[in-house]
Scaffold this motif. Sequence first.
Motif, mmCIF file in Angstrom:
data_model
loop_
_atom_site.group_PDB
_atom_site.id
_atom_site.type_symbol
_atom_site.label_atom_id
_atom_site.label_comp_id
_atom_site.label_asym_id
_atom_site.label_seq_id
_atom_site.Cartn_x
_atom_site.Cartn_y
_atom_site.Cartn_z
ATOM 1 N N ASN A 46 0.869 -1.178 0.000
ATOM 2 C CA ASN A 46 0.000 0.000 0.000
ATOM 3 C C ASN A 46 0.906 1.228 0.000
ATOM 4 O O ASN A 46 1.573 1.508 0.991
ATOM 5 C CB ASN A 46 -0.918 0.007 1.220
ATOM 6 C CG ASN A 46 -1.843 1.207 1.241
ATOM 7 O OD1 ASN A 46 -1.726 2.128 0.435
ATOM 8 N ND2 ASN A 46 -2.747 1.204 2.191
ATOM 9 N N TYR A 47 0.917 1.924 -1.096
ATOM 10 C CA TYR A 47 1.729 3.124 -1.261
ATOM 11 C C TYR A 47 0.881 4.306 -0.810
ATOM 12 O O TYR A 47 0.374 5.061 -1.616
ATOM 13 C CB TYR A 47 2.164 3.222 -2.725
ATOM 14 C CG TYR A 47 3.147 4.312 -3.066
ATOM 15 C CD1 TYR A 47 4.427 4.299 -2.560
ATOM 16 C CD2 TYR A 47 2.778 5.340 -3.907
ATOM 17 C CE1 TYR A 47 5.326 5.295 -2.893
ATOM 18 C CE2 TYR A 47 3.666 6.350 -4.246
ATOM 19 C CZ TYR A 47 4.939 6.312 -3.731
ATOM 20 O OH TYR A 47 5.822 7.309 -4.063
ATOM 21 N N HIS A 48 0.683 4.408 0.513
ATOM 22 C CA HIS A 48 -0.108 5.415 1.231
ATOM 23 C C HIS A 48 -1.450 5.731 0.582
ATOM 24 O O HIS A 48 -1.960 6.844 0.664
ATOM 25 C CB HIS A 48 0.705 6.695 1.475
ATOM 26 C CG HIS A 48 1.116 7.438 0.242
ATOM 27 N ND1 HIS A 48 2.282 7.166 -0.404
ATOM 28 C CD2 HIS A 48 0.504 8.412 -0.464
ATOM 29 C CE1 HIS A 48 2.359 7.950 -1.465
ATOM 30 N NE2 HIS A 48 1.301 8.710 -1.518
ATOM 31 N N GLY A 49 -2.044 4.736 -0.047
ATOM 32 C CA GLY A 49 -3.365 4.896 -0.652
ATOM 33 C C GLY A 49 -3.353 5.250 -2.124
ATOM 34 O O GLY A 49 -4.368 5.106 -2.800
ATOM 35 N N CYS A 79 5.433 12.270 -3.225
ATOM 36 C CA CYS A 79 4.709 11.339 -4.098
ATOM 37 C C CYS A 79 4.397 12.035 -5.405
ATOM 38 O O CYS A 79 3.869 13.156 -5.419
ATOM 39 C CB CYS A 79 3.423 10.887 -3.414
ATOM 40 S SG CYS A 79 2.381 9.851 -4.458
ATOM 41 N N SER A 80 4.703 11.385 -6.507
ATOM 42 C CA SER A 80 4.442 11.978 -7.820
ATOM 43 C C SER A 80 2.950 12.004 -8.157
ATOM 44 O O SER A 80 2.532 12.762 -9.023
ATOM 45 C CB SER A 80 5.207 11.223 -8.899
ATOM 46 O OG SER A 80 4.768 9.885 -8.944
ATOM 47 N N LYS A 81 2.143 11.199 -7.471
ATOM 48 C CA LYS A 81 0.703 11.159 -7.745
ATOM 49 C C LYS A 81 -0.069 12.194 -6.932
ATOM 50 O O LYS A 81 -0.803 12.990 -7.478
ATOM 51 C CB LYS A 81 0.160 9.767 -7.469
ATOM 52 C CG LYS A 81 0.654 8.735 -8.454
ATOM 53 C CD LYS A 81 -0.031 7.402 -8.201
ATOM 54 C CE LYS A 81 0.464 6.356 -9.142
ATOM 55 N NZ LYS A 81 -0.096 6.454 -10.469
ATOM 56 N N ARG A 85 4.298 15.044 0.903
ATOM 57 C CA ARG A 85 5.701 14.873 1.294
ATOM 58 C C ARG A 85 5.797 13.922 2.485
ATOM 59 O O ARG A 85 4.959 13.948 3.369
ATOM 60 C CB ARG A 85 6.320 16.216 1.663
ATOM 61 C CG ARG A 85 6.534 17.106 0.464
ATOM 62 C CD ARG A 85 7.643 18.128 0.753
ATOM 63 N NE ARG A 85 7.991 18.826 -0.451
ATOM 64 C CZ ARG A 85 8.858 18.403 -1.359
ATOM 65 N NH1 ARG A 85 9.476 17.276 -1.198
ATOM 66 N NH2 ARG A 85 9.108 19.110 -2.445
ATOM 67 N N PHE A 86 6.845 13.124 2.478
ATOM 68 C CA PHE A 86 7.093 12.159 3.545
ATOM 69 C C PHE A 86 8.524 12.322 4.026
ATOM 70 O O PHE A 86 9.440 12.557 3.227
ATOM 71 C CB PHE A 86 6.876 10.735 3.033
ATOM 72 C CG PHE A 86 5.461 10.485 2.587
ATOM 73 C CD1 PHE A 86 4.515 10.023 3.476
ATOM 74 C CD2 PHE A 86 5.077 10.742 1.281
ATOM 75 C CE1 PHE A 86 3.209 9.807 3.072
ATOM 76 C CE2 PHE A 86 3.772 10.529 0.862
ATOM 77 C CZ PHE A 86 2.839 10.061 1.768
ATOM 78 N N VAL A 92 6.164 6.166 3.656
ATOM 79 C CA VAL A 92 5.497 6.209 2.349
ATOM 80 C C VAL A 92 4.617 4.986 2.109
ATOM 81 O O VAL A 92 3.588 5.086 1.452
ATOM 82 C CB VAL A 92 6.546 6.321 1.219
ATOM 83 C CG1 VAL A 92 5.909 6.189 -0.146
ATOM 84 C CG2 VAL A 92 7.316 7.608 1.327
ATOM 85 N N TYR A 93 4.980 3.841 2.639
ATOM 86 C CA TYR A 93 4.297 2.602 2.289
ATOM 87 C C TYR A 93 4.090 1.696 3.496
ATOM 88 O O TYR A 93 4.730 1.865 4.524
ATOM 89 C CB TYR A 93 5.085 1.854 1.221
ATOM 90 C CG TYR A 93 6.280 1.126 1.775
ATOM 91 C CD1 TYR A 93 6.210 -0.230 2.059
ATOM 92 C CD2 TYR A 93 7.475 1.786 2.050
ATOM 93 C CE1 TYR A 93 7.291 -0.908 2.593
ATOM 94 C CE2 TYR A 93 8.561 1.125 2.565
ATOM 95 C CZ TYR A 93 8.470 -0.220 2.842
ATOM 96 O OH TYR A 93 9.535 -0.884 3.382
ATOM 97 N N SER A 94 3.238 0.731 3.313
ATOM 98 C CA SER A 94 3.138 -0.387 4.240
ATOM 99 C C SER A 94 3.069 -1.655 3.400
ATOM 100 O O SER A 94 2.567 -1.635 2.270
ATOM 101 C CB SER A 94 1.898 -0.263 5.139
ATOM 102 O OG SER A 94 0.721 -0.293 4.365
#
Length: 98
Positions: A46-49, A79-81, A85-86, A92-94
């Motif tokens: 999961n890329y932060h949703g 995130c490019s989408k 910012r992280f 960024v992910y789980s």
Amino acid sequence: MSGDQNILDEKREFEDVIGAWDDSVPCLWRLANGRNCGRPARWMLNYHGCVRGTVCTQHLNRWVKRCEEFAAGRSSVRCSKCKRRFLSVAAVYSAVRI
């Protein structure tokens, strides 16, 4: 659609799920040839949703390594989408083992 037809469709769908219960979940990582990897997935990424999908261990490790290399020496990553910012790659992910 009649009630009887709806019940038959639901029964067929249920039987399809039960019939595939022991099937492996494929890695959905897109390869250079445009196809999915197809190896058995071991992780739900999961890329932060912004992006979610199943991946094999090899592709998860490769993706995390590339992200960490990109983030090295930076105070944050974006995130490019969604443009969020992280402060770290870990934020960024789980990845959950399946």
